[in-house]
Design an enzyme around this catalytic site. Structure first.
Site, PDB file in Angstrom:
ATOM      1  N   ASP A  89      49.286 -27.710  -8.875  1.00 51.85           N
ATOM      2  CA  ASP A  89      48.621 -27.554 -10.163  1.00 51.85           C
ATOM      3  C   ASP A  89      49.627 -27.236 -11.258  1.00 51.85           C
ATOM      4  O   ASP A  89      50.788 -27.624 -11.163  1.00 51.85           O
ATOM      5  CB  ASP A  89      47.546 -26.460 -10.054  1.00 51.85           C
ATOM      6  CG  ASP A  89      46.299 -26.790 -10.854  1.00 51.85           C
ATOM      7  OD1 ASP A  89      46.360 -26.680 -12.090  1.00 51.85           O
ATOM      8  OD2 ASP A  89      45.285 -27.181 -10.254  1.00 51.85           O
ATOM      9  N   HIS A 104      44.959 -23.545 -16.004  1.00 54.63           N
ATOM     10  CA  HIS A 104      44.237 -24.365 -15.047  1.00 54.63           C
ATOM     11  C   HIS A 104      44.549 -23.924 -13.622  1.00 54.63           C
ATOM     12  O   HIS A 104      43.641 -23.763 -12.793  1.00 54.63           O
ATOM     13  CB  HIS A 104      44.579 -25.850 -15.246  1.00 54.63           C
ATOM     14  CG  HIS A 104      43.708 -26.778 -14.464  1.00 54.63           C
ATOM     15  ND1 HIS A 104      44.030 -27.202 -13.190  1.00 54.63           N
ATOM     16  CD2 HIS A 104      42.521 -27.360 -14.762  1.00 54.63           C
ATOM     17  CE1 HIS A 104      43.080 -28.017 -12.740  1.00 54.63           C
ATOM     18  NE2 HIS A 104      42.155 -28.128 -13.670  1.00 54.63           N
ATOM     19  N   SER A 255      37.693 -30.615 -10.492  1.00 56.55           N
ATOM     20  CA  SER A 255      38.832 -29.739 -10.206  1.00 56.55           C
ATOM     21  C   SER A 255      38.369 -28.456  -9.542  1.00 56.55           C
ATOM     22  O   SER A 255      38.855 -28.070  -8.470  1.00 56.55           O
ATOM     23  CB  SER A 255      39.571 -29.389 -11.508  1.00 56.55           C
ATOM     24  OG  SER A 255      40.349 -30.441 -11.972  1.00 56.55           O
TER      25      SER A 255
END
Length: 422
Positions: A89, A104, A255
């Site tokens: 990520d 994120h 996600s």
């Protein structure tokens, strides 16, 4: 031989190099066995703008109920203990420092292994391996992802979470995936948020658990990519997650759904240490709750993951018939509501009954028997002008069987809006 041009990296295992000089490749192709391939962009899937504007009118937010939806609500601090989970990520901030570029990644980690309410994951005891393959803008490349997958496997990762994707089929990523699977590592990836009938890579590769998104009512989010590669679904609308700076946010999309599934697999591995990562992934898919159209479908795969059913799969005597997916289709002046009834227990049940009520009319269906995990589908077709109120139609479903031990999943009610013609 080091090529001319800007040398950016190599993967010896695959005899692959990364350079910024396409002319050099073309000049060598006549002399050596050189294959030139694009280094596809990898990105954290974004949510469509129109969804941000109208999502609340279409779907029910999950909030802090994601673990409950997945049968993992009684999670303990030891769940996931000693299981290494690699996170591909933006990087993540375990100290909750103010580093927005890690937002994120931090959110995904909280959905895998978060232990603080309201942002929790199913594997708070997991060992997290940080592989920042995406930049602060959420964009990376296939070559870097392939390198990271190899490193994660060699560092002992049992689960690899990839809340990212690309439309391009990268040869090096494909080989890295094959290497990880050969080592029995569970690979989990986001199906993508593009509203298309195509699953993004690496989720599209055989053996990778491609995860779609549903809301709190188990309805597939319209932008969640569809395809035969979709394995399962997980909560994906307004799911509470952590953010750098000791903040909490609501995230939507595949996600977060992928991260939740990675946490569930890590939890299972810690509770059943005899399983390999790939075996744990297969078991999770096998015991998913059917949602959407009856049976496996391209929108939600085998259905919503249910860790409780996985843990109880060898426990005899459980009787549980449930209302599965409820979907509506309009064809001209006809409406059709299709309903699934699934046996989520561990015993074959006889003569289960499903009752469907639409706009004041009721129909009753009886199945001869349902084996554990089996779904029976029935449809109610009706005249739109006769049963709707002009705006839409209300519906209710009940599933019953003698000896049912869990009534919470026996009833469903909802309202389907009829699109107006322009």
């Amino acid at each position: 031989m080091i090529p001319k041009g800007e040398f950016l990296g190599k993967i010896d295992r695959f005899r692959a190099i990364r350079i910024r000089d396409g002319d050099w490749f073309r000049s060598q192709a006549e002399t050596f066995d050189v294959v030139q391939a694009p280094n596809y962009s990898m990105e954290a899937p974004g949510v469509p703008l129109d969804f941000r504007e109208k999502g609340a009118t279409l779907y029910e937010g999950v909030g802090a109920q994601s673990l409950n939806m997945m049968g993992a609500d009684p999670v303990g601090r030891d769940w996931g203990k000693s299981i290494a989970v690699a996170v591909m990520d933006t990087g993540f901030s375990e100290s909750a420092a103010e580093r927005a570029e890690e937002g994120h990644g931090t959110a995904m980690v909280s959905l895998i292994a978060g232990s603080a309410r309201p942002a929790r994951g199913a594997a708070p005891g997991a060992k997290l391996l940080d592989f920042p393959v995406l930049g602060k803008n959420g964009v990376g490349d296939a070559f870097s992802l392939a390198e990271a997958i190899l490193q994660a496997v060699d560092q002992g990762a049992r689960v690899i979470n990839m809340s990212l994707g690309s439309s391009g089929d990268s040869a090096v990523v494909r080989e890295a995936v094959a290497y990880a699977l050969s080592k029995k590592v569970a690979l989990v990836a986001a199906a993508g948020n593009d509203s298309v009938n195509r699953v993004n890579y690496p989720a599209a590769y055989d053996g990778v658990v491609a995860v779609a998104s549903v809301d709190a009512s188990r309805q597939q989010l319209y932008f969640s990519n569809r395809g035969p590669q979709v394995a399962v679904a997980a909560p994906g609308y307004e799911v509470v997650a952590a953010w750098p700076g000791q903040k909490f946010v609501e995230v939507s999309g595949t996600s977060g759904s992928a991260a939740l599934v990675s946490g569930v697999i890590a939890a299972l591995l810690s509770k059943e240490p005899g399983l390999t990562g790939t075996q744990a992934a297969r078991v999770l898919v096998s015991y998913a709750d059917d949602v959407g159209l009856p049976g496996r479908d391209d929108e939600t795969g085998a259905g919503l993951v249910n860790l409780q059913r996985v843990f109880e799969r060898n426990q005899r005597g459980i009787v549980d018939v449930a209302v599965a997916g409820v979907t509506f289709q309009q064809v001209g002046q006809q409406g059709k509501i299709t309903v699934g009834m699934q046996n989520r227990g561990t015993e074959t049940v006889n003569s289960p009954i499903m009752e469907i009520k639409v706009g004041g009319e009721t129909r009753k269906f009886q199945a001869g028997s349902l084996a554990p995990g089996q779904t029976r589908g029935e449809s109610f077709t009706f005249d739109l002008a006769r049963l709707t109120d002009g705006e839409g139609v209300s519906a209710g479903v009940a599933a019953t069987v003698r000896g049912d031990q869990r009534s919470s999943n026996d009833l469903w009610s909802g309202y389907f809006r009829i699109p107006k013609k322009n």
